[in-house]
Scaffold this motif. Structure first.
Motif, PDB file in Angstrom:
ATOM      1  N   TYR A 132       1.217   3.125 -15.137  1.00  0.00           N
ATOM      2  CA  TYR A 132       0.035   3.677 -14.290  1.00  0.00           C
ATOM      3  C   TYR A 132      -1.058   2.732 -14.186  1.00  0.00           C
ATOM      4  N   LYS A 168      -6.815  -1.063  -1.938  1.00  0.00           N
ATOM      5  CA  LYS A 168      -7.792   0.139  -2.124  1.00  0.00           C
ATOM      6  C   LYS A 168      -8.594   0.191  -0.733  1.00  0.00           C
ATOM      7  N   ASP A 215       0.172  -0.542 -12.053  1.00  0.00           N
ATOM      8  CA  ASP A 215       0.384  -0.151 -10.773  1.00  0.00           C
ATOM      9  C   ASP A 215      -1.324   0.219 -10.061  1.00  0.00           C
ATOM     10  N   TYR A 216      -1.933   1.065 -10.860  1.00  0.00           N
ATOM     11  CA  TYR A 216      -3.074   1.743 -10.105  1.00  0.00           C
ATOM     12  C   TYR A 216      -4.357   1.207 -10.935  1.00  0.00           C
ATOM     13  N   ASP A 267      -7.293  -3.815  -9.174  1.00  0.00           N
ATOM     14  CA  ASP A 267      -7.437  -3.914  -7.831  1.00  0.00           C
ATOM     15  C   ASP A 267      -6.566  -4.904  -7.215  1.00  0.00           C
ATOM     16  N   SER A 277      -2.385   7.581  -4.928  1.00  0.00           N
ATOM     17  CA  SER A 277      -1.873   7.712  -6.121  1.00  0.00           C
ATOM     18  C   SER A 277      -0.713   8.895  -6.020  1.00  0.00           C
ATOM     19  N   LEU A 325       2.399   2.415  -3.348  1.00  0.00           N
ATOM     20  CA  LEU A 325       1.215   3.238  -4.255  1.00  0.00           C
ATOM     21  C   LEU A 325       1.752   4.454  -4.156  1.00  0.00           C
ATOM     22  N   LYS A 338       0.927  -1.399  -0.088  1.00  0.00           N
ATOM     23  CA  LYS A 338       0.050  -0.082  -0.014  1.00  0.00           C
ATOM     24  C   LYS A 338       0.915   1.333   0.059  1.00  0.00           C
TER      25      LYS A 338
END
Lengths: 252, 593
Positions: free
Chosen positions: A182, A251, A185-186, A189, B443, A83, A80
């Motif tokens: 991006y 998340k 990684d993002y 989920d 982010s 991120l 986490k």
């Protein structure tokens, strides 16, 4: 009037004596230094439950869980933190070390050599560095473009004319890499297994066929989630269903 | 008398020599088998016959009988014949064998070197057919061999007991039992039970059989699927009464008395081939070994103290009733600061009261690399019980280590250097809390990044705007000069008029001169705004050609130049007419430019 007095006093007391996140953070570090990892963890978690997080805070929580022997949760918080701190060297080191201590962690299997080189390149250059490079190229282009018209008789127009297509090409490539990184990684989920050993089944029902076992600290992509079951995708491409309580989404 | 004897001796010697001369170098080797074809449980007689014409035949090398079990041989018999003064010698070497497999068995030719020549026998092909004597129509047999397995399906690692029993209804010659081939257990770990079980009696189809337990095994399947237990083959000698039936009681084994003579019949017995299905354990682990059966774990100590760099021994013992051969390590996460050696493993097994027991001891040697308190978390080994079909776990308790600093001062030079102990630990905490953000904002792209993006687009916008303006300027400069030229010319005329009234002849003429030349240069968008008279005329020539206007302009410019450099006394009328002419010229030039 008298009714309001205690309320005002309580409010003043809470304002005066409630610790700020920074103070709790420092206190957590102090307790960690004294090897009181449980208390340090409670302080850090309190900041998190207040709704505010930072990469540094999540990293410290991961360290506390590691000291307490809960490697699954340690990896969860490191992932986490990653991120928010994608190019932190200490974080990468800790993550690698803790993963190496857990047998059975499934990594991405070896791929075709070009894909391997590509993945290694993306891992070598963190997302924020790529983004910074892209912004820098964009800024240089725009500055040269503007200055070439403002200082027509200087060397700037000549310089701009010579390198503008190079800048455009590099900018396009960097844009694609940033977008892919991006998304990797993002855009998905992901979650981390937080239980010691978890059975993976072929379907989300009791008595389903057990497929294999995965271990705490394993990172997996969450595909579908019900109240009791979660479908996961492992780095080696295998899928299956596990108990939803055995995995925590990054998340969350 | 003596002379007559001597004569006979000479003739005998000559006769012997002649015999030697008559001996040809013919030698032949033949090899035969009887019976051929033969069933797999039959005894086959293989004979090698060497024939020649010499008294002394060479030694024959042993043939390749690797596909057989040799029951007896070599048995050698020789003969010499002299027919019509021809000597024929032969030697027969006999082997009695039992085949090991069905199919075609080839005995390659036997070769030898004899008097400079290579003599070879024929190649012998023997066809072995399948014929099982025991295990079929058992009830009709007097003696048979069986392999007993309690069931057909087992789980992986589940014990598979196999007993080979010999059933005898009749008499067998003592000590005649011979093992021809042992059973094979492909895919199993085999434990041989060395225990004598006394024979017992069973009634089968109203016949009393004495049952001997020849061999007991406990097999542990180490792979899934269909596994086969190959037959055991034995031979023994049955005692058959000359009337054809053996004495069922065996009391008069050595008697030739009341029950007549016995003949010996050698029989080959073979058990049935057995197949078992080995199923997967319904609980699998890629790394942790799974135990099948019931187990108990003992660990002598869970709390350890010691010094850094000094060895600590941790011993675990697992006891149970199943297979432990696949356990090489325990799933224990020792601290990373410890150097851990592969455990020393000791296994034992035994049979008691018909039960199989196994025990496994793992002894770990650990060397802590640094002082501190260390713990290993509790871990588990999964267990599956094939009887109850339930799974459980064998708990490995947590271990606690209290390590003091090393009392030895180790140097890292010379032979006392400790190598290989590399302590690794996580990095320290972050000491600054960083930028706190909402929990949903995971982010690295923050406001600053967006601001830079916006700034870039703003710069781009400004750049585009400036570029457009510059472009427009470049294109319209000529037009603007054109449009401005009249205004400038009027301005100069006004100035000239003022100078006219001030009687400033030089300035007036200069102003009139510039009014014309500047007008022409603007109109023609010439770089140089301040043209000379000749430059102006040359520029106008391209436009006016030989027009009379050109001459008038030229005349006007000459006059104004003269007045500029050599002004004369004011003659108002002269200057006024010059002014008027200048205005007229500009009006007319406007038409052409």
């Amino acid at each position: 009037m008298k009714k309001w007095i205690p309320i005002v006093m309580i409010f003043m007391y809470s304002v005066l004596f409630s610790a700020t996140p920074e103070e709790m953070f420092k206190e957590g570090i102090r307790l960690y230094d004294q090897k009181d990892y449980e208390a340090a963890l409670q302080h850090f978690l309190q900041i998190e439950t207040s709704g505010k997080i930072s990469g540094e805070l999540l990293y410290n929580i991961g360290n506390c869980y590691y000291r307490l022997g809960q490697k699954g949760l340690a990896i969860y918080y490191y992932e986490k933190a990653r991120l928010l701190l994608p190019d932190d060297e200490d974080l990468e080191y800790n993550l690698k070390l803790v993963r190496s201590e857990i047998p059975g962690i499934i990594q991405i299997p070896e791929k075709f050599f070009l894909l391997e080189w590509y993945n290694r390149f993306l891992e070598w250059i963190p997302f924020t560095t790529l983004l910074a490079l892209l912004l820098m190229i964009f800024l240089i282009f725009n500055m040269l473009f503007l200055l070439s018209y403002l200082f027509e008789t200087s060397i700037i127009p000549v310089l701009f004319k010579r390198i503008r297509w190079f800048l455009v090409g590099v900018g396009v490539v960097l844009s694609i890499l940033v977008w892919i990184d991006y998304r990797n990684d993002y855009g998905h989920d992901y979650g981390v297994i937080v239980r010691n050993m978890v059975q993976v089944y072929n379907e989300p029902v009791e008595g389903g066929t057990p497929l294999y076992v995965i271990y705490e600290g394993q990172k997996a992509e969450l595909l579908r989630t019900t109240e009791e079951w979660t479908e996961i995708l492992l780095p080696d491409g295998n899928k299956g269903w596990i108990n939803s309580h055995a995995i925590r989404s990054l998340k969350e | 008398m003596g002379r007559r004897n001597g004569k006979y001796h000479v003739f005998f010697l000559i006769f012997l020599s002649w015999i030697q001369l008559l001996v040809a170098e013919d030698l032949s080797i033949t090899i035969t088998a009887n019976p051929n074809p033969a069933p797999i449980n039959a005894q086959i007689q293989i004979q090698i016959q060497v024939s020649g014409k010499e008294m002394n035949l060479p030694e024959i090398p042993r043939p390749d009988l690797s596909e057989f079990t040799v029951l007896s041989g070599p048995n050698i018999s020789s003969s010499v014949q002299i027919i019509n003064f021809e000597v024929k010698t032969s030697r027969v070497i006999t082997y009695v064998v039992v085949p090991k497999r069905t199919g075609t068995v080839v005995i390659p030719p036997i070769s030898l070197r004899y008097k400079g020549k290579t003599i070879s026998s024929n190649e012998l092909k023997i066809t072995i057919t399948k014929e099982v004597e025991a295990g079929q129509n058992r009830q009709d047999k007097e003696v048979f061999l069986v392999a007993e397995i309690p069931k057909k399906e087992f789980y992986l690692y589940e014990p598979v007991p196999v007993i080979f029993k010999l059933y005898i209804h009749g008499r067998v010659r003592d000590n005649s039992l011979r093992l021809i081939s042992s059973p094979e257990f492909q895919g199993f770990w085999v434990e041989n039970i060395e225990k004598e079980i006394p024979p017992h009696q069973e009634i089968i189809n109203a016949k009393r059989f004495v049952v001997y337990t020849l061999q007991q095994y406990v097999l542990f399947p180490i792979q899934t699927g269909e596994l086969t237990i190959s037959p055991m083959r034995i031979s023994l000698d049955l005692l058959i009464k000359s009337s054809g039936s053996p004495d069922p009681f065996g009391f008069f084994e050595d008697f030739d008395g009341f029950f007549g003579n016995y003949s010996v019949k050698n029989v080959i017995l073979q058990s049935e081939e057995k197949s078992v299905t080995i199923k997967r354990i319904p609980l699998e682990s890629d790394h942790t070994p799974i135990l099948v059966g019931n187990y108990d774990l003992q660990v002598k100590n869970t709390d350890f103290s010691g010094e850094a760099l000094n060895a600590i021994t941790v011993r675990f013992t697992i006891k149970g009733n199943g297979y432990l051969g696949h356990v090489k390590q325990l799933p224990i996460q020792f601290p990373s600061q410890f150097e851990v050696y592969d455990p020393k493993i000791t296994r034992t097994s035994k049979f008691e009261n018909g039960q199989y027991f196994s025990s496994l001891t793992l002894e770990y040697i650990l060397i802590p690399g640094m002082e501190g308190k260390f713990n290993t978390p509790q871990s588990e080994i999964p267990i599956f019980d094939p009887v109850s079909q339930k799974s459980s776990s064998l708990i490995i308790p947590a271990l606690h280590f209290n390590i003091a600093a090393s009392s030895n001062s180790w140097t890292f030079q010379g032979r006392n250097q400790i190598s290989g102990i590399r302590t690794e630990d996580i990095r320290y905490l972050k000491t600054e809390i960083g930028n706190l953000t909402g929990k949903d904002n995971l982010s690295p792209i923050g406001w600053s990044t967006f601001a830079i993006f916006v700034l870039n687009f703003v710069l781009l916008g400004i750049g585009v705007f400036v570029a457009r303006i510059k472009k427009k300027e470049t294109m319209d400069s000529g037009f603007r000069r054109y449009r401005r030229s009249k205004k400038l010319a009027v301005k100069r005329l006004k100035r000239a008029h003022e100078l006219l009234h001030q009687h400033k002849i030089r300035e007036f003429s200069e102003e009139m001169f510039k009014a014309i030349t500047t007008f022409v240069s603007d109109r023609l968008n010439m770089e140089n705004k301040q043209l000379t008279a000749s430059e102006t005329i040359n520029a106008l020539k391209n436009v006016l050609g030989q027009h009379e206007l050109l001459q008038r302009v030229e005349h006007f410019l000459i006059r104004t130049e003269a007045l500029r450099f050599a002004p004369v006394n004011d003659q108002g009328q002269e200057m006024q007419s010059m002014y008027d002419e200048g205005v007229q010229l500009l009006i007319e030039l406007q038409k052409y430019l």
